[in-house]
Scaffold this motif. Structure first.
Motif, PDB file in Angstrom:
ATOM      1  N   TYR A  78     109.278  79.561  31.755  1.00  0.00           N
ATOM      2  CA  TYR A  78     110.368  80.238  32.453  1.00  0.00           C
ATOM      3  C   TYR A  78     110.294  81.744  32.224  1.00  0.00           C
ATOM      4  N   CYS A  79     109.995  82.145  31.006  1.00  0.00           N
ATOM      5  CA  CYS A  79     109.860  83.568  30.693  1.00  0.00           C
ATOM      6  C   CYS A  79     108.789  84.203  31.582  1.00  0.00           C
ATOM      7  N   VAL A  80     107.642  83.539  31.700  1.00  0.00           N
ATOM      8  CA  VAL A  80     106.547  84.065  32.520  1.00  0.00           C
ATOM      9  C   VAL A  80     106.954  84.103  33.993  1.00  0.00           C
ATOM     10  N   ALA A  81     107.579  83.027  34.458  1.00  0.00           N
ATOM     11  CA  ALA A  81     107.998  82.953  35.862  1.00  0.00           C
ATOM     12  C   ALA A  81     108.998  84.063  36.192  1.00  0.00           C
ATOM     13  N   LYS A  82     109.910  84.296  35.273  1.00  0.00           N
ATOM     14  CA  LYS A  82     110.918  85.346  35.481  1.00  0.00           C
ATOM     15  C   LYS A  82     110.253  86.719  35.567  1.00  0.00           C
ATOM     16  N   LYS A  83     109.332  86.977  34.647  1.00  0.00           N
ATOM     17  CA  LYS A  83     108.628  88.267  34.665  1.00  0.00           C
ATOM     18  C   LYS A  83     107.761  88.419  35.914  1.00  0.00           C
ATOM     19  N   ALA A  84     107.230  87.307  36.401  1.00  0.00           N
ATOM     20  CA  ALA A  84     106.402  87.336  37.603  1.00  0.00           C
ATOM     21  C   ALA A  84     107.253  87.369  38.872  1.00  0.00           C
ATOM     22  N   GLU A  85     108.556  87.334  38.688  1.00  0.00           N
ATOM     23  CA  GLU A  85     109.526  87.419  39.789  1.00  0.00           C
ATOM     24  C   GLU A  85     109.372  86.282  40.796  1.00  0.00           C
ATOM     25  N   VAL A  86     109.210  85.063  40.272  1.00  0.00           N
ATOM     26  CA  VAL A  86     109.141  83.895  41.150  1.00  0.00           C
ATOM     27  C   VAL A  86     110.374  83.005  40.970  1.00  0.00           C
ATOM     28  N   THR A  87     111.429  83.569  40.360  1.00  0.00           N
ATOM     29  CA  THR A  87     112.688  82.839  40.213  1.00  0.00           C
ATOM     30  C   THR A  87     113.818  83.650  40.847  1.00  0.00           C
ATOM     31  N   ASP A  88     114.902  82.932  41.218  1.00  0.00           N
ATOM     32  CA  ASP A  88     116.079  83.637  41.732  1.00  0.00           C
ATOM     33  C   ASP A  88     117.018  83.976  40.577  1.00  0.00           C
ATOM     34  N   GLN A  89     118.206  84.503  40.888  1.00  0.00           N
ATOM     35  CA  GLN A  89     119.145  84.935  39.846  1.00  0.00           C
ATOM     36  C   GLN A  89     119.659  83.768  39.002  1.00  0.00           C
ATOM     37  N   ASP A  90     119.559  82.548  39.520  1.00  0.00           N
ATOM     38  CA  ASP A  90     119.981  81.363  38.769  1.00  0.00           C
ATOM     39  C   ASP A  90     118.823  80.734  37.997  1.00  0.00           C
ATOM     40  N   GLY A  91     117.665  81.352  38.064  1.00  0.00           N
ATOM     41  CA  GLY A  91     116.511  80.841  37.332  1.00  0.00           C
ATOM     42  C   GLY A  91     115.757  79.748  38.058  1.00  0.00           C
ATOM     43  N   LYS A  92     116.055  79.540  39.325  1.00  0.00           N
ATOM     44  CA  LYS A  92     115.342  78.517  40.096  1.00  0.00           C
ATOM     45  C   LYS A  92     114.090  79.117  40.720  1.00  0.00           C
ATOM     46  N   ILE A  93     113.039  78.327  40.738  1.00  0.00           N
ATOM     47  CA  ILE A  93     111.770  78.784  41.304  1.00  0.00           C
ATOM     48  C   ILE A  93     111.922  78.993  42.807  1.00  0.00           C
ATOM     49  N   ILE A  94     111.369  80.091  43.280  1.00  0.00           N
ATOM     50  CA  ILE A  94     111.346  80.386  44.709  1.00  0.00           C
ATOM     51  C   ILE A  94     109.939  80.022  45.198  1.00  0.00           C
ATOM     52  N   PRO A  95     109.790  78.875  45.867  1.00  0.00           N
ATOM     53  CA  PRO A  95     108.453  78.402  46.247  1.00  0.00           C
ATOM     54  C   PRO A  95     107.604  79.427  46.996  1.00  0.00           C
ATOM     55  N   LEU A  96     108.186  80.156  47.933  1.00  0.00           N
ATOM     56  CA  LEU A  96     107.404  81.121  48.697  1.00  0.00           C
ATOM     57  C   LEU A  96     106.844  82.225  47.797  1.00  0.00           C
ATOM     58  N   LYS A  97     107.636  82.695  46.850  1.00  0.00           N
ATOM     59  CA  LYS A  97     107.144  83.739  45.941  1.00  0.00           C
ATOM     60  C   LYS A  97     106.043  83.199  45.030  1.00  0.00           C
ATOM     61  N   LEU A  98     106.213  81.959  44.581  1.00  0.00           N
ATOM     62  CA  LEU A  98     105.172  81.345  43.762  1.00  0.00           C
ATOM     63  C   LEU A  98     103.885  81.213  44.563  1.00  0.00           C
ATOM     64  N   LYS A  99     103.996  80.771  45.804  1.00  0.00           N
ATOM     65  CA  LYS A  99     102.831  80.628  46.687  1.00  0.00           C
ATOM     66  C   LYS A  99     102.138  81.977  46.884  1.00  0.00           C
ATOM     67  N   GLN A 100     102.927  83.039  47.059  1.00  0.00           N
ATOM     68  CA  GLN A 100     102.341  84.376  47.234  1.00  0.00           C
ATOM     69  C   GLN A 100     101.563  84.806  45.995  1.00  0.00           C
ATOM     70  N   LYS A 101     102.111  84.517  44.810  1.00  0.00           N
ATOM     71  CA  LYS A 101     101.405  84.857  43.564  1.00  0.00           C
ATOM     72  C   LYS A 101     100.088  84.092  43.477  1.00  0.00           C
ATOM     73  N   ILE A 102     100.124  82.832  43.850  1.00  0.00           N
ATOM     74  CA  ILE A 102      98.906  82.016  43.818  1.00  0.00           C
ATOM     75  C   ILE A 102      97.880  82.571  44.810  1.00  0.00           C
ATOM     76  N   ASP A 103      98.325  82.929  45.999  1.00  0.00           N
ATOM     77  CA  ASP A 103      97.419  83.457  47.019  1.00  0.00           C
ATOM     78  C   ASP A 103      96.798  84.791  46.608  1.00  0.00           C
ATOM     79  N   ASP A 104      97.419  85.480  45.661  1.00  0.00           N
ATOM     80  CA  ASP A 104      96.904  86.762  45.181  1.00  0.00           C
ATOM     81  C   ASP A 104      95.877  86.625  44.060  1.00  0.00           C
TER      82      ASP A 104
END
Length: 154
Positions: A78-104
């Motif tokens: 969760y710490c890594v995901a938060k720093k990578a900005e793939v979570t919303d303000q409630d700490g839930k994963i934002i799939p599109l942002k995660l996908k963008q990180k993977i595509d990069d």
């Protein structure tokens, strides 16, 4: 591969996992060398903040057959995901942002495998957000990583 595209920016989960050979996992430090420097910095920062190393989390996760996140590692992803900005303000994963990180991801084989795991796990059970969501994703990645024969790293 590496699950610390965990522990979640899929590459952190991928650093935690690090597949090699017949279902064996490479050392997480080796896996870190295959990922984006920015993500590696997030992982290193979370090691400091969480007072736990990715190697420790990997080794303990491995002892539990990749089915249970060790207690002292439960919020690392969760710490890594938060720093990578793939979570919303409630700490839930934002799939599109995660996908963008993977595509990069620059390493093509690593990216290909991360994309497969994303597709396998994009509907992984969600919790209340935060640590539970990222842990569910890491466990899903670990489960599915074993099935992909073309995602073996020497």
């Amino acid at each position: 591969m590496a699950a610390a595209h965990l522990l979640v920016a899929a590459a952190a989960c991928l650093s935690l996992l690090g597949l090699q050979g017949e279902g064996k996992f490479m050392d997480p430090e080796t896996a870190l060398d295959r990922i984006d420097p920015e993500l590696k910095a997030h992982i290193k920062a979370c090691e400091q903040e969480q007072n736990v190393s990715i190697k420790h989390c990997h080794d303990e996760f491995k002892k539990k057959q990749y089915d249970v996140i060790p207690e002292d590692c439960k919020c690392f992803a969760y710490c890594v995901a938060k720093k990578a900005e793939v979570t919303d303000q409630d700490g839930k994963i934002i799939p599109l942002k995660l996908k963008q990180k993977i595509d990069d991801i620059k390493d093509e084989k690593y990216k290909h495998c991360a994309q497969k795991l994303y597709e396998d796990c994009k509907t992984a059970p969600r919790g209340e957000g935060g640590c539970s969501d990222t842990n569910n994703l890491v466990i899903c990645f670990a489960l599915h990583a074993r099935a992909h024969q073309d995602c073996r790293f020497e």
